[in-house]
Scaffold this motif. Structure first.
Motif, PDB file in Angstrom:
ATOM      1  N   VAL A 249       0.795  -1.291   0.069  1.00 36.73           N
ATOM      2  CA  VAL A 249       0.039   0.087   0.070  1.00 36.73           C
ATOM      3  C   VAL A 249       0.849   1.216   0.162  1.00 36.73           C
ATOM      4  O   VAL A 249       1.587   1.257   0.952  1.00 36.73           O
ATOM      5  CB  VAL A 249      -1.032  -0.140   1.338  1.00 36.73           C
ATOM      6  N   LEU A 250       0.810   2.056  -0.934  1.00 36.02           N
ATOM      7  CA  LEU A 250       1.731   3.477  -1.261  1.00 36.02           C
ATOM      8  C   LEU A 250       0.579   4.610  -0.522  1.00 36.02           C
ATOM      9  O   LEU A 250       1.378   5.321   0.089  1.00 36.02           O
ATOM     10  CB  LEU A 250       1.768   3.646  -2.566  1.00 36.02           C
ATOM     11  N   ARG A 251      -0.766   4.466  -0.675  1.00 35.60           N
ATOM     12  CA  ARG A 251      -1.670   5.668  -0.329  1.00 35.60           C
ATOM     13  C   ARG A 251      -2.899   4.862   0.032  1.00 35.60           C
ATOM     14  O   ARG A 251      -3.197   3.693  -0.640  1.00 35.60           O
ATOM     15  CB  ARG A 251      -1.770   6.470  -1.404  1.00 35.60           C
ATOM     16  N   TRP A 252      -3.491   5.215   1.093  1.00 38.21           N
ATOM     17  CA  TRP A 252      -4.810   4.711   1.547  1.00 38.21           C
ATOM     18  C   TRP A 252      -5.335   5.929   2.292  1.00 38.21           C
ATOM     19  O   TRP A 252      -5.197   6.116   3.684  1.00 38.21           O
ATOM     20  CB  TRP A 252      -4.479   3.431   2.594  1.00 38.21           C
ATOM     21  N   ASP A 253      -6.552   6.325   1.523  1.00 35.08           N
ATOM     22  CA  ASP A 253      -7.217   7.429   2.467  1.00 35.08           C
ATOM     23  C   ASP A 253      -8.553   7.757   1.528  1.00 35.08           C
ATOM     24  O   ASP A 253      -8.991   6.748   0.727  1.00 35.08           O
ATOM     25  CB  ASP A 253      -6.498   8.860   2.449  1.00 35.08           C
ATOM     26  N   ALA A 254      -9.482   8.323   2.106  1.00 35.17           N
ATOM     27  CA  ALA A 254     -10.969   8.462   1.535  1.00 35.17           C
ATOM     28  C   ALA A 254     -10.789   8.671   0.118  1.00 35.17           C
ATOM     29  O   ALA A 254     -11.717   8.600  -0.517  1.00 35.17           O
ATOM     30  CB  ALA A 254     -11.604   9.409   2.583  1.00 35.17           C
ATOM     31  N   GLU A 255      -9.915   9.360  -0.279  1.00 35.86           N
ATOM     32  CA  GLU A 255      -9.730  10.180  -1.420  1.00 35.86           C
ATOM     33  C   GLU A 255      -9.563   9.053  -2.603  1.00 35.86           C
ATOM     34  O   GLU A 255      -9.741   9.066  -4.041  1.00 35.86           O
ATOM     35  CB  GLU A 255      -8.908  11.159  -1.867  1.00 35.86           C
ATOM     36  N   GLY A 256      -8.658   7.959  -2.065  1.00 36.69           N
ATOM     37  CA  GLY A 256      -8.350   6.865  -3.058  1.00 36.69           C
ATOM     38  C   GLY A 256      -7.172   5.952  -2.570  1.00 36.69           C
ATOM     39  O   GLY A 256      -6.696   6.249  -1.507  1.00 36.69           O
TER      40      GLY A 256
ATOM     41  N   ALA B  61      -1.146   0.771  -9.139  1.00 34.92           N
ATOM     42  CA  ALA B  61      -2.523   0.701  -9.448  1.00 34.92           C
ATOM     43  C   ALA B  61      -2.930   2.097  -8.422  1.00 34.92           C
ATOM     44  O   ALA B  61      -2.824   2.185  -7.473  1.00 34.92           O
ATOM     45  CB  ALA B  61      -3.391  -0.501  -8.656  1.00 34.92           C
ATOM     46  N   HIS B  62      -3.905   2.951  -9.325  1.00 32.09           N
ATOM     47  CA  HIS B  62      -4.482   3.972  -8.948  1.00 32.09           C
ATOM     48  C   HIS B  62      -5.889   3.841  -8.922  1.00 32.09           C
ATOM     49  O   HIS B  62      -6.477   3.984  -9.874  1.00 32.09           O
ATOM     50  CB  HIS B  62      -3.969   5.371  -9.648  1.00 32.09           C
ATOM     51  N   ALA B  63      -6.518   3.826  -7.535  1.00 30.79           N
ATOM     52  CA  ALA B  63      -7.991   3.566  -7.273  1.00 30.79           C
ATOM     53  C   ALA B  63      -8.670   4.424  -6.850  1.00 30.79           C
ATOM     54  O   ALA B  63      -8.012   5.245  -5.868  1.00 30.79           O
ATOM     55  CB  ALA B  63      -8.142   2.289  -6.807  1.00 30.79           C
ATOM     56  N   ARG B  64      -9.847   4.884  -7.094  1.00 34.26           N
ATOM     57  CA  ARG B  64     -10.833   5.713  -6.608  1.00 34.26           C
ATOM     58  C   ARG B  64     -12.220   5.191  -6.606  1.00 34.26           C
ATOM     59  O   ARG B  64     -12.550   4.717  -7.694  1.00 34.26           O
ATOM     60  CB  ARG B  64     -10.684   7.116  -6.619  1.00 34.26           C
ATOM     61  N   CYS B  65     -12.728   5.250  -5.449  1.00 36.27           N
ATOM     62  CA  CYS B  65     -14.339   4.937  -5.272  1.00 36.27           C
ATOM     63  C   CYS B  65     -14.990   6.289  -6.121  1.00 36.27           C
ATOM     64  O   CYS B  65     -15.092   7.339  -5.429  1.00 36.27           O
ATOM     65  CB  CYS B  65     -14.711   4.947  -3.710  1.00 36.27           C
TER      66      CYS B  65
END
Length: 165
Positions: free
Chosen positions: A38-45, A112-116
């Motif tokens: 995990v490189l980034r984990w927040d509500a934005e993505g 992978a760059h993911a966003r809800c």
């Protein structure tokens, strides 16, 4: 069917988000075995990296498409749970996924760059781009459902100690 919601404090919500972040990287045997980080984990993505290994290849120097789709599924579901209201449940399941392969995934790692992109009452949607060797090599959409409580939420997650084969 109506799912009963439980009111959680901001601290309880934060603790669950941190627990799921650790679980995505260290608690899921497949993710750990592939070396996903995990490189980034927040509500934005969410951003997740997958290092290249011969065991994950289709051809020398190229990631297998199935591993890229697993990365899309993992990051997409992560982007949903990273900003989720856990008062609405914590048992997440992927219900569908579409993947478009745009180019061979080459290089030292795929990210992978993911966003809800849409949160529903139970069904949530995420968009994911995978970049390898400086270009988008795959795109996907992941649809997940969250309802009920996942057993073991909050249980200790062991630190990473084993090396990937």
């Amino acid at each position: 069917m109506t799912v009963a919601t439980r009111s959680l404090t901001d601290e309880e919500q934060r603790e669950r988000r941190e627990w799921f972040r650790a679980r995505w990287e260290r608690g899921v045997a497949f993710n750990r075995g592939c070396g996903m980080r995990v490189l980034r984990w927040d509500a934005e993505g969410v951003e997740m990296a997958l290092p290249y290994a011969e065991a994950l290849s289709a051809h020398e120097g190229v990631f297998h498409g199935g591993v890229i789709s697993a990365l899309i599924d993992t990051a997409g579901a992560g982007s949903v749970i990273a900003g989720h209201d856990f008062g609405k449940g914590s048992r997440l399941s992927t219900v569908s996924m579409s993947v478009q392969y745009l180019a061979p995934a080459r290089g030292r790692e795929a990210v992978a760059h993911a966003r809800c992109v849409r949160r529903g009452r139970r069904v949530h949607f995420a968009d994911v781009d995978v970049i390898a060797d400086g270009r988008v090599c795959a795109r996907g959409q992941v649809v997940v459902t969250i309802s009920g409580e996942r057993p073991g939420v909050g249980d200790p997650i062991e630190p990473l100690t084993e090396e990937r084969p």
